[in-house]
Design a protein around this motif. Structure first.
Motif, PDB file in Angstrom:
ATOM      1  N   LEU A 418      23.695 -24.439  -1.930  1.00 54.41           N
ATOM      2  CA  LEU A 418      23.406 -24.936  -0.583  1.00 54.41           C
ATOM      3  C   LEU A 418      23.881 -26.371  -0.502  1.00 54.41           C
ATOM      4  CD1 LEU A 418      19.735 -23.617  -0.288  1.00 54.41           C
ATOM      5  CD2 LEU A 418      21.743 -22.652   0.837  1.00 54.41           C
ATOM      6  N   TYR A 426      23.393 -26.725   7.267  1.00 55.01           N
ATOM      7  CA  TYR A 426      23.310 -26.376   5.852  1.00 55.01           C
ATOM      8  C   TYR A 426      24.280 -25.235   5.569  1.00 55.01           C
ATOM      9  CZ  TYR A 426      18.932 -29.002   6.153  1.00 55.01           C
ATOM     10  OH  TYR A 426      17.985 -29.970   6.367  1.00 55.01           O
ATOM     11  N   PRO A 438      21.019 -30.799  -0.184  1.00 56.90           N
ATOM     12  CA  PRO A 438      19.775 -31.141   0.516  1.00 56.90           C
ATOM     13  C   PRO A 438      18.600 -31.210  -0.455  1.00 56.90           C
ATOM     14  CG  PRO A 438      20.372 -28.853   0.921  1.00 56.90           C
ATOM     15  CD  PRO A 438      21.521 -29.465   0.193  1.00 56.90           C
ATOM     16  N   ILE A 440      14.823 -30.351  -1.628  1.00 54.06           N
ATOM     17  CA  ILE A 440      13.841 -29.276  -1.484  1.00 54.06           C
ATOM     18  C   ILE A 440      12.476 -29.907  -1.670  1.00 54.06           C
ATOM     19  CG2 ILE A 440      12.996 -27.069  -2.368  1.00 54.06           C
ATOM     20  CD1 ILE A 440      15.817 -26.494  -3.382  1.00 54.06           C
ATOM     21  N   ARG A 445      10.721 -26.502   1.418  1.00 61.23           N
ATOM     22  CA  ARG A 445      11.510 -26.614   2.633  1.00 61.23           C
ATOM     23  C   ARG A 445      12.704 -27.517   2.399  1.00 61.23           C
ATOM     24  NH1 ARG A 445       6.981 -27.990   7.138  1.00 61.23           N
ATOM     25  NH2 ARG A 445       8.853 -28.318   8.418  1.00 61.23           N
ATOM     26  N   LEU A 446      13.797 -27.232   3.116  1.00 62.58           N
ATOM     27  CA  LEU A 446      14.984 -28.083   3.032  1.00 62.58           C
ATOM     28  C   LEU A 446      14.787 -29.323   3.892  1.00 62.58           C
ATOM     29  CD1 LEU A 446      18.031 -25.613   3.202  1.00 62.58           C
ATOM     30  CD2 LEU A 446      16.890 -26.558   1.193  1.00 62.58           C
ATOM     31  N   ARG A 447      15.284 -30.421   3.359  1.00 61.19           N
ATOM     32  CA  ARG A 447      15.222 -31.671   4.115  1.00 61.19           C
ATOM     33  C   ARG A 447      16.543 -32.401   3.959  1.00 61.19           C
ATOM     34  NH1 ARG A 447      14.266 -36.966   3.022  1.00 61.19           N
ATOM     35  NH2 ARG A 447      13.381 -38.223   4.704  1.00 61.19           N
ATOM     36  N   GLU A 448      17.082 -32.826   5.087  1.00 62.45           N
ATOM     37  CA  GLU A 448      18.332 -33.588   5.114  1.00 62.45           C
ATOM     38  C   GLU A 448      18.033 -35.061   4.837  1.00 62.45           C
ATOM     39  OE1 GLU A 448      21.944 -34.397   8.336  1.00 62.45           O
ATOM     40  OE2 GLU A 448      20.176 -33.213   8.866  1.00 62.45           O
ATOM     41  N   VAL A 459      13.300 -22.122   0.886  1.00 65.63           N
ATOM     42  CA  VAL A 459      14.103 -21.495  -0.161  1.00 65.63           C
ATOM     43  C   VAL A 459      13.156 -20.785  -1.134  1.00 65.63           C
ATOM     44  CG1 VAL A 459      16.098 -23.015  -0.040  1.00 65.63           C
ATOM     45  CG2 VAL A 459      14.143 -23.697  -1.413  1.00 65.63           C
TER      46      VAL A 459
END
Length: 493
Positions: A418, A426, A438, A440, A445-448, A459
């Motif tokens: 990713l 993403y 990114p 985690i 959760r994904l965070r930019e 994920v």
């Protein structure tokens, strides 16, 4: 869930329902779906995106009864709470299973498929819409009040929430054969094993690798009498175990382990001490030197470790499930580079014992070695070159030259990738050069980077490898899925 043409998002200005997209359709996706579905309400929707039938993922999609799980029924379950849902499933269908058993992988595939269908029917009766899109997702981008999931068929899906349950499906091609990718006598992975069964009975096969997928290849090839040579830089086969299940009582001092700092000067000594103490708390404590073989050659070492397992003299196996959970918890907050550096020092031990093989597989391998159908070569070939459509010239470090008709890569699979492909977007798949990865979060959760909030993109399983050390373990993915389902239940859309 409705497809949107030409990747145009269909984000409503306000939403009162959840539109969930689950990317992936294997065991991790089914675990996530079955635990998440109970939190959804009438009017919500779930779309699963995967080109294959849901439940029959890469790990458990085989139909060959020869291939066993290398984890016991107790931990090969879509739920990670008390008891084993897989055991309940097998028992209800008359399969004489025990929590310690290693069952054929096709049974787990059937279990995943049936649990998915049961959960889907229950959700649909409550008014939740379920759809399966047989395509692949390539990216997820933030759009207004939700997300757009971009698909390979040039359509897109709107989602309020996205779960990335990506599997391990991109084979690792070792350097000696990478430039020969696509050669008709080079199999990039043992799966599907129909390809192996389709080789001529007189084929002579070089299998690159000596771990789990390579062993699967060797078992299938040797069953029909093909001469097979396995090879890897170490030439080491995994250890042998008779079970992998959760202990009835804690054996590890988890509190002391969690207090270990990754940069501590005495880290390796303390980890070894904690492991030895845990093994000594097992039901039949034995000195570690009596639980393994000192032999250097693969065949005698396998024979000795097979005998130890059959005699019940491998109490180290009862620590493994706890070790996996402890390592995942211990390293979860570390930077990925720190985790790779520290755990890299234990790679050999982890690959031999955490990924040990069932006693039955060890017995079959030992038989093939004794009969001469199988041999294990230490050290990779110095060159592997095709000489024709079904001929390979292989030169070994000692100067010997051998000829094989086929080469099979049993060297594992690349972890899902990713990356960030622009603000709020993403990318799923191989990253562009220089692309950022990114974050985690602790909630998975994904965070930019620089963005104030984590996205509603979770994920699970292999996709969480930047935060979770050991991901090819269904029990770990089931625990992650339970955590995410709890977040859905606690926070309305």
């Amino acid at each position: 869930m409705h497809p949107q043409p030409d990747l145009e998002p269909a984000c409503p200005t306000m939403t009162t329902s959840r539109d969930v997209v689950i990317v992936g359709g294997g065991a991790t996706a089914v675990s996530s779906f079955t635990q998440l579905a109970a939190t959804l309400s009438p009017g919500d929707s779930v779309t699963i995106v995967d080109p294959n039938p849901v439940g029959f993922g890469h790990a458990f999609g085989t139909s060959d009864p020869l291939l066993l799980c290398n984890t016991s029924v107790d931990v090969t379950s879509l739920r990670a709470d008390d008891g084993s849902d897989l055991l309940d499933y097998l028992s209800s269908r008359g399969w004489p299973a025990h929590p310690e058993d290693f069952v054929p992988r096709y049974l787990v595939g059937q279990y995943c498929r049936e649990r998915y269908q049961e959960s889907r029917r229950r959700a649909e009766r409550r008014g939740v819409r379920i759809e399966h899109r047989r395509t692949r997702a390539t990216a997820v981008r933030r759009d207004g009040t939700g997300y757009t999931v971009e698909l390979t068929d040039s359509t897109a899906l709107f989602a309020t929430d996205v779960l990335l349950c990506l599997g391990l499906d991109r084979p690792v091609l070792p350097e000696p054969v990478r430039r020969h990718a696509g050669h008709p006598a080079l199999l990039d992975a043992p799966y599907p094993v129909d390809r192996l069964r389709g080789l001529p009975r007189d084929a002579e096969v070089l299998v690159l690798g000596t771990k789990l997928s390579a062993i699967d290849a060797a078992l299938v090839l040797c069953r029909d009498g093909r001469r097979t040579v396995m090879t890897s830089p170490s030439g080491e086969l995994p250890a042998v175990r008779t079970r992998l299940r959760r202990p009835e009582r804690p054996l590890l001092d988890a509190d002391r382990w969690q207090r270990l700092a990754p940069g501590a000067a005495n880290l390796d000594r303390e980890v070894a001490r904690l492991l030895v103490e845990a093994v000594n708390r097992a039901d039949r404590p034995l000195p570690l030197r009596e639980q393994t073989s000192p032999a250097d050659a693969p065949a005698p070492r396998l024979e000795r470790e097979l005998a130890l397992a059959a005699a019940g003299r491998v109490p180290w196996q009862d620590v493994v499930a706890e070790v996996i959970d402890t390592i995942n918890d211990w390293t979860a907050a570390w930077p990925a580079s720190t985790r790779a550096d520290v755990l890299g020092r234990y790679r050999t031990v982890m690959s031999r014992y955490i990924s040990a093989i069932p006693e039955r597989n060890a017995r079959l391998l030992a038989g093939h070695l004794a009969d001469g159908r199988l041999s294990v070569a230490t050290g990779y070939p110095t060159s592997i070159e095709p000489e024709g459509p079904t001929s390979w010239r292989v030169e070994w470090p000692d100067g010997r030259v051998e000829h094989f008709t086929h080469v099979v890569c049993g060297t594992g699979f690349q972890k899902p990738q990713l990356s960030l492909a622009g603000p709020g977007r993403y990318r799923i798949g191989p990253a562009e050069p220089g692309a950022a990865v990114p974050e985690i979060t602790a909630e998975l959760r994904l965070r930019e980077p620089q963005h104030p909030e984590a996205d509603r993109i979770w994920v699970v399983g292999a996709a969480a490898h930047h935060r979770t050390a050991i991901v090819n373990y269904l029990n770990a993915a089931a625990k992650q899925a339970a955590r995410i389902a709890a977040q859905f239940a606690a926070v309305p859309v």
